[in-house]
Design a protein around this motif. Structure first.
Motif, short mmCIF file in Angstrom:
data_model
loop_
_atom_site.label_atom_id
_atom_site.label_comp_id
_atom_site.label_asym_id
_atom_site.label_seq_id
_atom_site.Cartn_x
_atom_site.Cartn_y
_atom_site.Cartn_z
N ASN A 125 0.84 -1.20 0.00
CA ASN A 125 0.00 0.00 0.00
C ASN A 125 0.87 1.25 0.00
OD1 ASN A 125 -2.31 -1.68 0.22
ND2 ASN A 125 -2.18 -1.65 2.46
N ALA A 126 0.26 2.37 -0.33
CA ALA A 126 0.97 3.66 -0.31
C ALA A 126 2.29 3.57 -1.07
CB ALA A 126 1.19 4.12 1.13
N LEU A 127 2.23 3.02 -2.25
CA LEU A 127 3.45 2.78 -3.03
C LEU A 127 4.11 4.08 -3.45
CD1 LEU A 127 2.17 -0.26 -5.05
CD2 LEU A 127 4.31 -0.21 -3.76
N LYS A 128 5.44 4.03 -3.48
CA LYS A 128 6.25 5.18 -3.85
C LYS A 128 7.10 4.83 -5.07
CE LYS A 128 6.87 6.19 1.09
NZ LYS A 128 7.88 6.40 2.16
N ALA A 129 7.60 5.85 -5.73
CA ALA A 129 8.45 5.61 -6.90
C ALA A 129 9.66 4.74 -6.55
CB ALA A 129 8.90 6.94 -7.50
N GLU A 130 10.18 4.93 -5.35
CA GLU A 130 11.36 4.17 -4.95
C GLU A 130 11.08 2.70 -4.66
OE1 GLU A 130 10.27 7.06 -3.67
OE2 GLU A 130 10.62 7.16 -1.49
N ASP A 131 9.80 2.31 -4.69
CA ASP A 131 9.46 0.89 -4.55
C ASP A 131 9.57 0.16 -5.89
OD1 ASP A 131 6.81 1.92 -2.35
OD2 ASP A 131 8.75 1.03 -1.78
N THR A 132 9.80 0.91 -6.96
CA THR A 132 9.95 0.28 -8.27
C THR A 132 11.12 -0.68 -8.29
OG1 THR A 132 8.97 2.17 -9.45
CG2 THR A 132 10.46 0.74 -10.71
N ALA A 133 10.86 -1.93 -8.68
CA ALA A 133 11.89 -2.97 -8.69
C ALA A 133 11.27 -4.27 -9.19
CB ALA A 133 12.46 -3.18 -7.29
N VAL A 134 12.13 -5.23 -9.46
CA VAL A 134 11.68 -6.61 -9.60
C VAL A 134 11.61 -7.21 -8.20
CG1 VAL A 134 12.20 -8.88 -10.54
CG2 VAL A 134 12.70 -6.84 -11.89
N TYR A 135 10.48 -7.83 -7.90
CA TYR A 135 10.26 -8.43 -6.58
C TYR A 135 10.37 -9.95 -6.71
CZ TYR A 135 8.86 -4.02 -4.51
OH TYR A 135 8.86 -2.74 -4.01
N TYR A 136 11.13 -10.54 -5.78
CA TYR A 136 11.37 -11.97 -5.78
C TYR A 136 10.86 -12.58 -4.47
CZ TYR A 136 14.88 -10.63 -9.28
OH TYR A 136 15.54 -10.11 -10.37
N CYS A 137 10.26 -13.75 -4.55
CA CYS A 137 10.04 -14.51 -3.33
C CYS A 137 11.10 -15.61 -3.24
CB CYS A 137 8.63 -15.09 -3.25
SG CYS A 137 8.26 -16.38 -4.42
N ALA A 138 11.41 -15.98 -2.02
CA ALA A 138 12.48 -16.92 -1.77
C ALA A 138 12.15 -17.78 -0.57
CB ALA A 138 13.79 -16.17 -1.53
N ALA A 139 12.70 -19.00 -0.57
CA ALA A 139 12.47 -19.96 0.51
C ALA A 139 13.78 -20.32 1.20
CB ALA A 139 11.81 -21.22 -0.04
N THR B 146 21.53 -14.44 0.73
CA THR B 146 22.36 -15.63 0.54
C THR B 146 21.90 -16.80 1.40
OG1 THR B 146 23.91 -14.69 2.14
CG2 THR B 146 24.41 -14.38 -0.20
N ASN B 147 21.04 -16.56 2.38
CA ASN B 147 20.52 -17.63 3.21
C ASN B 147 19.30 -18.33 2.61
OD1 ASN B 147 22.44 -17.38 5.25
ND2 ASN B 147 21.28 -15.76 6.28
N PHE B 148 18.85 -17.84 1.48
CA PHE B 148 17.66 -18.40 0.84
C PHE B 148 18.07 -19.19 -0.39
CE2 PHE B 148 14.22 -16.43 3.23
CZ PHE B 148 14.94 -15.51 3.98
N ALA B 149 17.65 -20.44 -0.44
CA ALA B 149 18.18 -21.35 -1.46
C ALA B 149 17.29 -21.48 -2.69
CB ALA B 149 18.40 -22.73 -0.85
N SER B 150 16.00 -21.19 -2.56
CA SER B 150 15.09 -21.31 -3.70
C SER B 150 14.49 -19.96 -4.01
CB SER B 150 13.98 -22.32 -3.42
OG SER B 150 14.49 -23.63 -3.38
#
Length: 122
Positions: free
Chosen positions: A81-95, A107-111
């Motif tokens: 919510n309340a997104l800003k220009a500086e939030d622009t990016a590629v977003y990744y999820c990781a496990a 580096t602690n996330f392997a997938s």
């Protein structure tokens, strides 16, 4: 092995909202925690314990973003919510699989998923 696929990115105006989804498949019983990262430097955004649903958020997004998960659907969400220009990016999820809930180091996330682009612009 665990497979992750993000969705929900797009173009949004400043002040707007998006919800990202991370679909999780494979050996989900091996997951200890999940997180969202963003950008070329893999900036930590938010993390959540897979079994207990404890969560925490990075300082730049506190009060604006919320991570959650639905174990029945094997899905992790990032409500933005309340997104800003500086939030622009590629977003990744990781496990993460070693019980390091609370870590912000990518580096602690392997997938990892392939990422979804979020662009905040008028």
């Amino acid at each position: 092995q665990v497979q992750l696929v993000e969705s929900g990115g797009g173009l949004v105006q400043p002040g707007g909202s998006l919800r990202l989804t991370c679909a999780v498949s494979g050996r989900t019983d091996s997951i200890e925690s999940m997180a969202w990262f963003r950008g070329n430097t893999y900036e930590f955004v938010a993390g959540i314990s897979w079994r207990r649903s404890n969560s925490f958020h990075g300082e730049p997004v506190k009060g604006r973003f919320t991570i959650s998960r639905d174990m029945a659907k094997n899905t992790v969400y990032l409500q933005m919510n309340a997104l800003k220009a500086e939030d622009t990016a590629v977003y990744y999820c990781a496990a993460e699989f070693k019980g390091q809930f609370g870590t912000t180091r990518w580096t602690n996330f392997a997938s990892w998923g392939p990422g979804t682009q979020v662009t905040v612009s008028s």
